[in-house]
Motif scaffolding. Structure first.
Motif, PDB file in Angstrom:
ATOM      1  N   GLY A 122      67.744  44.822  35.025  1.00 45.68           N
ATOM      2  CA  GLY A 122      68.393  43.642  35.576  1.00 45.68           C
ATOM      3  C   GLY A 122      68.471  43.644  37.097  1.00 45.68           C
ATOM      4  N   LEU A 123      68.016  44.709  37.715  1.00 42.95           N
ATOM      5  CA  LEU A 123      68.013  44.809  39.171  1.00 42.95           C
ATOM      6  C   LEU A 123      66.729  44.208  39.738  1.00 42.95           C
ATOM      7  N   PRO A 124      66.733  43.805  40.996  1.00 43.67           N
ATOM      8  CA  PRO A 124      65.508  43.279  41.605  1.00 43.67           C
ATOM      9  C   PRO A 124      64.418  44.354  41.645  1.00 43.67           C
ATOM     10  N   VAL A 125      63.196  43.945  41.425  1.00 43.09           N
ATOM     11  CA  VAL A 125      62.048  44.861  41.442  1.00 43.09           C
ATOM     12  C   VAL A 125      61.112  44.430  42.559  1.00 43.09           C
ATOM     13  N   TRP A 126      60.879  45.327  43.489  1.00 40.63           N
ATOM     14  CA  TRP A 126      59.926  45.084  44.565  1.00 40.63           C
ATOM     15  C   TRP A 126      58.690  45.912  44.257  1.00 40.63           C
ATOM     16  N   LEU A 127      57.561  45.281  44.275  1.00 39.88           N
ATOM     17  CA  LEU A 127      56.295  45.920  43.926  1.00 39.88           C
ATOM     18  C   LEU A 127      55.478  46.143  45.186  1.00 39.88           C
ATOM     19  N   GLY A 128      55.062  47.377  45.439  1.00 34.57           N
ATOM     20  CA  GLY A 128      54.297  47.682  46.639  1.00 34.57           C
ATOM     21  C   GLY A 128      52.912  48.200  46.332  1.00 34.57           C
ATOM     22  N   PHE A 129      51.960  47.805  47.182  1.00 29.21           N
ATOM     23  CA  PHE A 129      50.575  48.255  47.069  1.00 29.21           C
ATOM     24  C   PHE A 129      50.126  48.843  48.391  1.00 29.21           C
ATOM     25  N   THR A 130      49.308  49.886  48.329  1.00 30.29           N
ATOM     26  CA  THR A 130      48.637  50.435  49.489  1.00 30.29           C
ATOM     27  C   THR A 130      47.149  50.187  49.290  1.00 30.29           C
ATOM     28  N   LEU A 150      51.496  41.328  38.004  1.00 23.92           N
ATOM     29  CA  LEU A 150      52.349  40.190  38.344  1.00 23.92           C
ATOM     30  C   LEU A 150      52.519  39.199  37.207  1.00 23.92           C
ATOM     31  N   ALA A 151      51.696  39.314  36.179  1.00 23.72           N
ATOM     32  CA  ALA A 151      51.690  38.338  35.084  1.00 23.72           C
ATOM     33  C   ALA A 151      53.047  38.174  34.416  1.00 23.72           C
ATOM     34  N   GLY A 152      53.800  39.243  34.301  1.00 21.37           N
ATOM     35  CA  GLY A 152      55.098  39.172  33.638  1.00 21.37           C
ATOM     36  C   GLY A 152      56.174  38.509  34.474  1.00 21.37           C
ATOM     37  N   ARG A 153      55.887  38.242  35.733  1.00 18.64           N
ATOM     38  CA  ARG A 153      56.842  37.610  36.648  1.00 18.64           C
ATOM     39  C   ARG A 153      58.168  38.362  36.707  1.00 18.64           C
ATOM     40  N   SER A 154      58.097  39.697  36.604  1.00 20.65           N
ATOM     41  CA  SER A 154      59.299  40.520  36.637  1.00 20.65           C
ATOM     42  C   SER A 154      59.661  40.967  38.043  1.00 20.65           C
ATOM     43  N   CYS A 155      58.801  40.715  38.997  1.00 16.00           N
ATOM     44  CA  CYS A 155      59.014  41.184  40.363  1.00 16.00           C
ATOM     45  C   CYS A 155      59.808  40.176  41.178  1.00 16.00           C
ATOM     46  N   SER A 156      60.600  40.701  42.094  1.00 13.93           N
ATOM     47  CA  SER A 156      61.346  39.857  43.028  1.00 13.93           C
ATOM     48  C   SER A 156      60.595  39.699  44.335  1.00 13.93           C
ATOM     49  N   ALA A 157      59.778  40.696  44.670  1.00 11.92           N
ATOM     50  CA  ALA A 157      59.009  40.673  45.915  1.00 11.92           C
ATOM     51  C   ALA A 157      57.775  41.553  45.746  1.00 11.92           C
ATOM     52  N   VAL A 158      56.771  41.269  46.540  1.00 15.13           N
ATOM     53  CA  VAL A 158      55.538  42.064  46.556  1.00 15.13           C
ATOM     54  C   VAL A 158      55.305  42.530  47.982  1.00 15.13           C
ATOM     55  N   ALA A 159      54.930  43.806  48.137  1.00 18.43           N
ATOM     56  CA  ALA A 159      54.712  44.372  49.469  1.00 18.43           C
ATOM     57  C   ALA A 159      53.311  44.969  49.588  1.00 18.43           C
ATOM     58  N   VAL A 160      52.736  44.812  50.766  1.00 15.68           N
ATOM     59  CA  VAL A 160      51.514  45.512  51.138  1.00 15.68           C
ATOM     60  C   VAL A 160      51.948  46.480  52.224  1.00 15.68           C
ATOM     61  N   MET A 161      51.711  47.775  52.001  1.00 15.00           N
ATOM     62  CA  MET A 161      52.262  48.770  52.915  1.00 15.00           C
ATOM     63  C   MET A 161      51.346  49.975  53.064  1.00 15.00           C
TER      64      MET A 161
END
Length: 107
Positions: free
Chosen positions: A19-27, A56-67
């Motif tokens: 139930g917490l926000p999920v931020w997804l990061g990619f390198t 991303l298909a499940g739309r469970s992420c709150s934000a997406v990061a490129v890092m």
């Protein structure tokens, strides 16, 4: 940070279940020919465009990061992210030139 797409889907689902926000990061990095953006994987590098959609298909992420990516790879990776994501985006490219050493780690 997701480095394995198959595990990434499971990780995102499990994190979202809290139930917490999920931020997804990619390198990422550019391919040797500079034509495609590659996800820097743990075991293999795959085109980011081929793998980002399934996470991303499940739309469970709150934000997406490129890092942790070279600025040129970051710019191209952001274009890829924007093709399939309309939510908040975080970005912090690496500015290191690869020659700096600290404690045995190249940054």
């Amino acid at each position: 940070m997701i480095r394995d797409i198959d595990q990434g889907r499971t990780i995102v689902e499990a994190a979202a279940a809290t139930g917490l926000p999920v931020w997804l990061g990619f390198t990422c990095r550019l391919s040797d020919d500079g034509e495609s953006v590659l996800l820097r994987g743990r075991d293999a590098e795959r085109p980011l465009q081929d793998c980002i959609g399934s996470v991303l298909a499940g739309r469970s992420c709150s934000a997406v990061a490129v890092m942790h990516s070279d600025i040129n790879a970051t710019n191209r990776a952001l274009d890829t992210v924007l093709e399939g994501w309309a939510g908040p985006i975080a970005c912090y490219p690496s500015a290191a030139n690869g020659r700096t050493q600290t404690g045995g780690s190249v940054i």
